[in-house]
Scaffold this active site. Sequence first.
Site, PDB file in Angstrom:
ATOM      1  N   HIS A 112      21.331   4.200  17.982  1.00 49.07           N
ATOM      2  CA  HIS A 112      19.908   3.899  18.101  1.00 49.07           C
ATOM      3  C   HIS A 112      19.651   2.468  17.635  1.00 49.07           C
ATOM      4  O   HIS A 112      20.505   1.835  17.007  1.00 49.07           O
ATOM      5  CB  HIS A 112      19.075   4.877  17.265  1.00 49.07           C
ATOM      6  CG  HIS A 112      19.257   4.691  15.785  1.00 49.07           C
ATOM      7  ND1 HIS A 112      20.243   5.334  15.067  1.00 49.07           N
ATOM      8  CD2 HIS A 112      18.587   3.916  14.890  1.00 49.07           C
ATOM      9  CE1 HIS A 112      20.178   4.975  13.803  1.00 49.07           C
ATOM     10  NE2 HIS A 112      19.183   4.114  13.664  1.00 49.07           N
ATOM     11  N   SER A 114      16.845   0.410  15.408  1.00 51.84           N
ATOM     12  CA  SER A 114      15.715   0.559  14.490  1.00 51.84           C
ATOM     13  C   SER A 114      14.596  -0.414  14.850  1.00 51.84           C
ATOM     14  O   SER A 114      14.843  -1.583  15.152  1.00 51.84           O
ATOM     15  CB  SER A 114      16.168   0.313  13.051  1.00 51.84           C
ATOM     16  OG  SER A 114      17.089   1.291  12.628  1.00 51.84           O
ATOM     17  N   TYR A 195      11.587  -6.717   9.374  1.00 50.27           N
ATOM     18  CA  TYR A 195      12.014  -8.060   8.978  1.00 50.27           C
ATOM     19  C   TYR A 195      11.221  -9.127   9.734  1.00 50.27           C
ATOM     20  O   TYR A 195      10.836  -8.937  10.885  1.00 50.27           O
ATOM     21  CB  TYR A 195      13.505  -8.226   9.237  1.00 50.27           C
ATOM     22  CG  TYR A 195      14.336  -7.209   8.493  1.00 50.27           C
ATOM     23  CD1 TYR A 195      14.642  -7.372   7.143  1.00 50.27           C
ATOM     24  CD2 TYR A 195      14.802  -6.066   9.140  1.00 50.27           C
ATOM     25  CE1 TYR A 195      15.386  -6.430   6.456  1.00 50.27           C
ATOM     26  CE2 TYR A 195      15.561  -5.114   8.458  1.00 50.27           C
ATOM     27  CZ  TYR A 195      15.843  -5.304   7.115  1.00 50.27           C
ATOM     28  OH  TYR A 195      16.570  -4.362   6.440  1.00 50.27           O
ATOM     29  N   ASP A 197      12.106 -11.997  10.984  1.00 50.09           N
ATOM     30  CA  ASP A 197      12.816 -12.440  12.191  1.00 50.09           C
ATOM     31  C   ASP A 197      13.887 -11.399  12.512  1.00 50.09           C
ATOM     32  O   ASP A 197      15.068 -11.602  12.242  1.00 50.09           O
ATOM     33  CB  ASP A 197      13.447 -13.814  11.961  1.00 50.09           C
ATOM     34  CG  ASP A 197      14.081 -14.370  13.227  1.00 50.09           C
ATOM     35  OD1 ASP A 197      13.711 -13.895  14.323  1.00 50.09           O
ATOM     36  OD2 ASP A 197      14.955 -15.248  13.115  1.00 50.09           O
ATOM     37  N   PRO A 198      13.501 -10.265  13.097  1.00 49.30           N
ATOM     38  CA  PRO A 198      14.438  -9.157  13.278  1.00 49.30           C
ATOM     39  C   PRO A 198      15.566  -9.480  14.246  1.00 49.30           C
ATOM     40  O   PRO A 198      15.375 -10.195  15.231  1.00 49.30           O
ATOM     41  CB  PRO A 198      13.551  -8.034  13.823  1.00 49.30           C
ATOM     42  CG  PRO A 198      12.402  -8.722  14.458  1.00 49.30           C
ATOM     43  CD  PRO A 198      12.167  -9.961  13.640  1.00 49.30           C
ATOM     44  N   SER A 199      16.731  -8.967  13.926  1.00 53.05           N
ATOM     45  CA  SER A 199      17.897  -9.073  14.803  1.00 53.05           C
ATOM     46  C   SER A 199      18.175  -7.669  15.331  1.00 53.05           C
ATOM     47  O   SER A 199      18.836  -6.861  14.679  1.00 53.05           O
ATOM     48  CB  SER A 199      19.101  -9.608  14.010  1.00 53.05           C
ATOM     49  OG  SER A 199      20.266  -9.609  14.809  1.00 53.05           O
ATOM     50  N   PHE A 200      17.633  -7.376  16.503  1.00 53.97           N
ATOM     51  CA  PHE A 200      17.732  -6.012  17.029  1.00 53.97           C
ATOM     52  C   PHE A 200      19.178  -5.703  17.431  1.00 53.97           C
ATOM     53  O   PHE A 200      19.814  -6.482  18.147  1.00 53.97           O
ATOM     54  CB  PHE A 200      16.801  -5.833  18.222  1.00 53.97           C
ATOM     55  CG  PHE A 200      15.348  -5.957  17.857  1.00 53.97           C
ATOM     56  CD1 PHE A 200      14.702  -4.949  17.155  1.00 53.97           C
ATOM     57  CD2 PHE A 200      14.636  -7.093  18.203  1.00 53.97           C
ATOM     58  CE1 PHE A 200      13.363  -5.068  16.815  1.00 53.97           C
ATOM     59  CE2 PHE A 200      13.292  -7.211  17.867  1.00 53.97           C
ATOM     60  CZ  PHE A 200      12.651  -6.199  17.165  1.00 53.97           C
ATOM     61  N   HIS A 201      19.666  -4.580  16.981  1.00 53.62           N
ATOM     62  CA  HIS A 201      21.063  -4.231  17.217  1.00 53.62           C
ATOM     63  C   HIS A 201      21.236  -2.719  17.167  1.00 53.62           C
ATOM     64  O   HIS A 201      20.376  -1.990  16.658  1.00 53.62           O
ATOM     65  CB  HIS A 201      21.957  -4.880  16.157  1.00 53.62           C
ATOM     66  CG  HIS A 201      21.630  -4.425  14.769  1.00 53.62           C
ATOM     67  ND1 HIS A 201      20.634  -5.016  14.012  1.00 53.62           N
ATOM     68  CD2 HIS A 201      22.140  -3.436  14.000  1.00 53.62           C
ATOM     69  CE1 HIS A 201      20.554  -4.415  12.844  1.00 53.62           C
ATOM     70  NE2 HIS A 201      21.459  -3.434  12.806  1.00 53.62           N
ATOM     71  N   SER A 203      23.988  -0.133  15.700  1.00 52.81           N
ATOM     72  CA  SER A 203      25.200   0.074  14.908  1.00 52.81           C
ATOM     73  C   SER A 203      26.054   1.161  15.547  1.00 52.81           C
ATOM     74  O   SER A 203      25.550   2.208  15.948  1.00 52.81           O
ATOM     75  CB  SER A 203      24.833   0.475  13.475  1.00 52.81           C
ATOM     76  OG  SER A 203      24.132  -0.556  12.825  1.00 52.81           O
TER      77      SER A 203
END
Length: 256
Positions: A112, A114, A195, A197-201, A203
């Site tokens: 997923h 977040s 955050y 400056d989000p870093s969408f990822h 896992s």
Amino acid sequence: MSALSYICGYGYGSNSDDSDCEIVPRGYKRPKLPTPDLSKVTVIPVCEEHLDDPKQHDGRTRTFPHVRGNWATFVYIKYSDEEGLFELVNNLQSAVVKILDKEPCQRCEDFHISLSKTAVLKYHFISPFTTSLQEALTGLKRINLSFDSVKVYCNDENTRTFIALKVDYSSNKSLQEITSKVDEILDECSLPTFYEDPSFHMSILWVNGNKKRELEDIVENLNDIVAQEIGKSLQNVIVNRVHCRSGNKLFQFSLQ
């Protein structure tokens, strides 16, 4: 009459002050005690202390303590083609295990992305929170989700390190639009927003402890593996739902 009064008042004969012994005639049967009314007796529930045992969770440690009545809540989207990722995940896992000298590298339980941090809600706040989410997300368009690289992340507590697939530029813009709506609701509830400056990822693998430095040394090799799988096991997917989990409750919100 209380239960204690029933017990104290029970006895055969009315002249019990004259003797410590009670004489019961032969063949006499004692009457049954009436059922006491305990409806007004206060019962205090016993609260069991919750002990967290990392051994039962592959060494994972809670990021905040379990408290009865607190519901861990977060917003996210699911990757719908999880089965198609298995080959890619297995290849990446093998590469990581070689570098970490056989230290356990676990596959994430679900794939997923977040869209919020994990916040704590009281039970009576769950319904208004999810209702506000529904209103805020109404009208947003579905997303064409795709990834372009591998990135290594470590949680704020340095208890786990994650190998993740980072979304591409186009997907990042779409996810940012959703997150801004979610942040508005969180801010209204005085909860921590995402955050700055989000870093969408997404896992896909994790190891215990802070192993970011060791894993970043092999990111180039991991990206080579991913590049070979883009368009094969790593497919673009259409995201048409946003999910919110609060404790054991799951809510889904449709995108247009």
